[in-house]
Write a protein that holds these residues in place. Sequence first.
Motif, mmCIF file in Angstrom:
data_model
loop_
_atom_site.group_PDB
_atom_site.id
_atom_site.type_symbol
_atom_site.label_atom_id
_atom_site.label_comp_id
_atom_site.label_asym_id
_atom_site.label_seq_id
_atom_site.Cartn_x
_atom_site.Cartn_y
_atom_site.Cartn_z
ATOM 1 N N ASP A 1 54.506 -7.935 7.055
ATOM 2 C CA ASP A 1 54.807 -9.323 6.692
ATOM 3 C C ASP A 1 54.585 -10.266 7.871
ATOM 4 O OD1 ASP A 1 55.464 -8.496 4.157
ATOM 5 O OD2 ASP A 1 57.628 -8.382 4.548
ATOM 6 N N GLU A 2 54.956 -9.804 9.071
ATOM 7 C CA GLU A 2 54.769 -10.646 10.258
ATOM 8 C C GLU A 2 53.292 -10.837 10.556
ATOM 9 O OE1 GLU A 2 55.940 -12.958 13.536
ATOM 10 O OE2 GLU A 2 57.000 -12.255 11.738
ATOM 11 N N ILE A 3 52.502 -9.793 10.396
ATOM 12 C CA ILE A 3 51.059 -9.900 10.604
ATOM 13 C C ILE A 3 50.454 -10.906 9.620
ATOM 14 C CG2 ILE A 3 48.878 -8.664 10.316
ATOM 15 C CD1 ILE A 3 50.204 -8.094 12.954
ATOM 16 N N ARG A 4 50.873 -10.834 8.371
ATOM 17 C CA ARG A 4 50.360 -11.775 7.390
ATOM 18 C C ARG A 4 50.785 -13.206 7.709
ATOM 19 N NH1 ARG A 4 51.817 -8.015 2.091
ATOM 20 N NH2 ARG A 4 49.950 -6.672 2.217
ATOM 21 N N ARG A 5 52.024 -13.364 8.201
ATOM 22 C CA ARG A 5 52.484 -14.706 8.551
ATOM 23 C C ARG A 5 51.679 -15.268 9.722
ATOM 24 N NH1 ARG A 5 55.569 -17.297 12.036
ATOM 25 N NH2 ARG A 5 55.884 -15.402 13.251
ATOM 26 N N ILE A 6 51.434 -14.439 10.721
ATOM 27 C CA ILE A 6 50.629 -14.889 11.862
ATOM 28 C C ILE A 6 49.219 -15.253 11.409
ATOM 29 C CG2 ILE A 6 49.598 -14.137 14.034
ATOM 30 C CD1 ILE A 6 52.084 -12.440 14.504
ATOM 31 N N ALA A 7 48.645 -14.444 10.514
ATOM 32 C CA ALA A 7 47.300 -14.735 10.012
ATOM 33 C C ALA A 7 47.269 -16.067 9.259
ATOM 34 C CB ALA A 7 46.826 -13.599 9.112
ATOM 35 N N ARG A 8 48.326 -16.350 8.487
ATOM 36 C CA ARG A 8 48.366 -17.623 7.767
ATOM 37 C C ARG A 8 48.496 -18.799 8.733
ATOM 38 N NH1 ARG A 8 51.761 -14.707 4.220
ATOM 39 N NH2 ARG A 8 53.610 -15.648 5.185
ATOM 40 N N ARG A 9 49.218 -18.620 9.831
ATOM 41 C CA ARG A 9 49.350 -19.702 10.813
ATOM 42 C C ARG A 9 48.051 -19.906 11.575
ATOM 43 N NH1 ARG A 9 54.240 -21.714 12.148
ATOM 44 N NH2 ARG A 9 53.544 -22.149 14.288
ATOM 45 N N LEU A 10 47.341 -18.834 11.829
ATOM 46 C CA LEU A 10 46.075 -18.969 12.527
ATOM 47 C C LEU A 10 45.028 -19.672 11.661
ATOM 48 C CD1 LEU A 10 45.802 -15.494 14.278
ATOM 49 C CD2 LEU A 10 46.112 -17.711 15.386
ATOM 50 N N ARG A 11 44.960 -19.308 10.424
ATOM 51 C CA ARG A 11 43.993 -19.927 9.509
ATOM 52 C C ARG A 11 44.647 -20.046 8.152
ATOM 53 N NH1 ARG A 11 39.968 -23.503 9.892
ATOM 54 N NH2 ARG A 11 38.690 -23.469 8.003
ATOM 55 N N PRO A 12 45.239 -21.213 7.843
ATOM 56 C CA PRO A 12 45.972 -21.370 6.588
ATOM 57 C C PRO A 12 45.035 -21.395 5.386
ATOM 58 C CG PRO A 12 45.831 -23.464 7.744
ATOM 59 C CD PRO A 12 45.254 -22.436 8.666
ATOM 60 N N GLY A 13 44.981 -20.295 4.669
ATOM 61 C CA GLY A 13 44.126 -20.247 3.487
ATOM 62 C C GLY A 13 44.565 -21.217 2.409
ATOM 63 N N VAL A 14 45.871 -21.510 2.351
ATOM 64 C CA VAL A 14 46.364 -22.423 1.335
ATOM 65 C C VAL A 14 45.805 -23.823 1.545
ATOM 66 C CG1 VAL A 14 48.446 -23.028 2.642
ATOM 67 C CG2 VAL A 14 48.460 -23.213 0.162
ATOM 68 N N LEU A 15 45.466 -24.169 2.796
ATOM 69 C CA LEU A 15 44.868 -25.479 3.063
ATOM 70 C C LEU A 15 43.494 -25.578 2.423
ATOM 71 C CD1 LEU A 15 45.022 -28.206 4.573
ATOM 72 C CD2 LEU A 15 44.002 -27.068 6.552
ATOM 73 N N ASP A 16 42.702 -24.522 2.509
ATOM 74 C CA ASP A 16 41.371 -24.527 1.899
ATOM 75 C C ASP A 16 41.432 -24.409 0.385
ATOM 76 O OD1 ASP A 16 40.288 -24.640 4.469
ATOM 77 O OD2 ASP A 16 40.285 -22.453 4.647
#
Length: 328
Positions: free
Chosen positions: A171-186
């Motif tokens: 879960d932490e890895i996924r959270r870091i990945a979302r902060r690095l490149r927020p897919g929800v923004l795209d």
Amino acid sequence: MSLFWRIFLLNAAMLVVAAVLLLGPVTVSTPVRPGEALAVGAGLGLMLAVSAFILRIGLAPLGRLSRAMATADLLRPGGRPAATGPAEMAELIGTYHTMLDRLEHDRASSTARVLSAQEDERQRIAQELHDEVGQTLTAVLLQLKRVADRTPGELREEVTLAQEATRGSLDEIRRIARRLRPGVLDELGLVSALRALAAEFPDHDVRVRTRVTGFPAPGDDDPGAPPSLGHETELVVYRVAQEALTNVARHAHASHVTLELRRVSDRVELRVIDDGRGIGSAAEGAGVRGMRERALLIGAELVVGPRQGATGTEVLLRVHDEAEGITS
């Protein structure tokens, strides 16, 4: 008239007047009479006063230029001295303006390249975290599940703890990945990305409230809706909000944070307001300077200062419709 000719003609005029007076009504006797000494002293004082006055007026633009150069900040354009005064002064100030324009353009270009490379690197790292590390941890979870099914009762609890630790790391890895490149923004746009950012605020003791005004809801295709933000502008707004919330979590010691996005007339405003201890007299850190650099890329205005009427800090990003990145 140039500064040289101003000073030269002034001194020449005063010397001519002094010579005429000495040859005419004002004479000096031996020994010097009190009236003659008074006249010469008054004339000398007048010459010095006029010379100082003219020099002060002539050199005033140079003083303004010196103060402007001492306080110049490429991250805060504006406040340039007017190109007035003698020809040499006006030319010098104009040359300074040209140099400053070139420096601001070069800095903006280099910053744009650096931030673009940074975003590409973040996307690459996020993709590797998701594809490589995420899949590896998922495989470990599956193996632990199979081990747990065949483990005796006295050891099953330890395997379960290992599963929970692995699941937490995933879960932490996924959270870091979302902060690095927020897919929800795209995928869903700025509003949804900001709401997700507020929901993932790292300090659970701080209440984060999100307010959006003047933006259509996700999936709303109303033809009368206001112009949307371009991708680059949305990314800048998101990164500024992300850095502001990160600063709140690290330094503010706040209990409430308001994340507000609104459209006002011909501009879009992002506000991040907390009720923490405030910035006081602390110098701007790398995070705030990074926000300023991003704001300059799209011609936006960034203001970071004390919260109005209360303790805390307010971060305001103001993007005008004519700024780069806003499209109809």
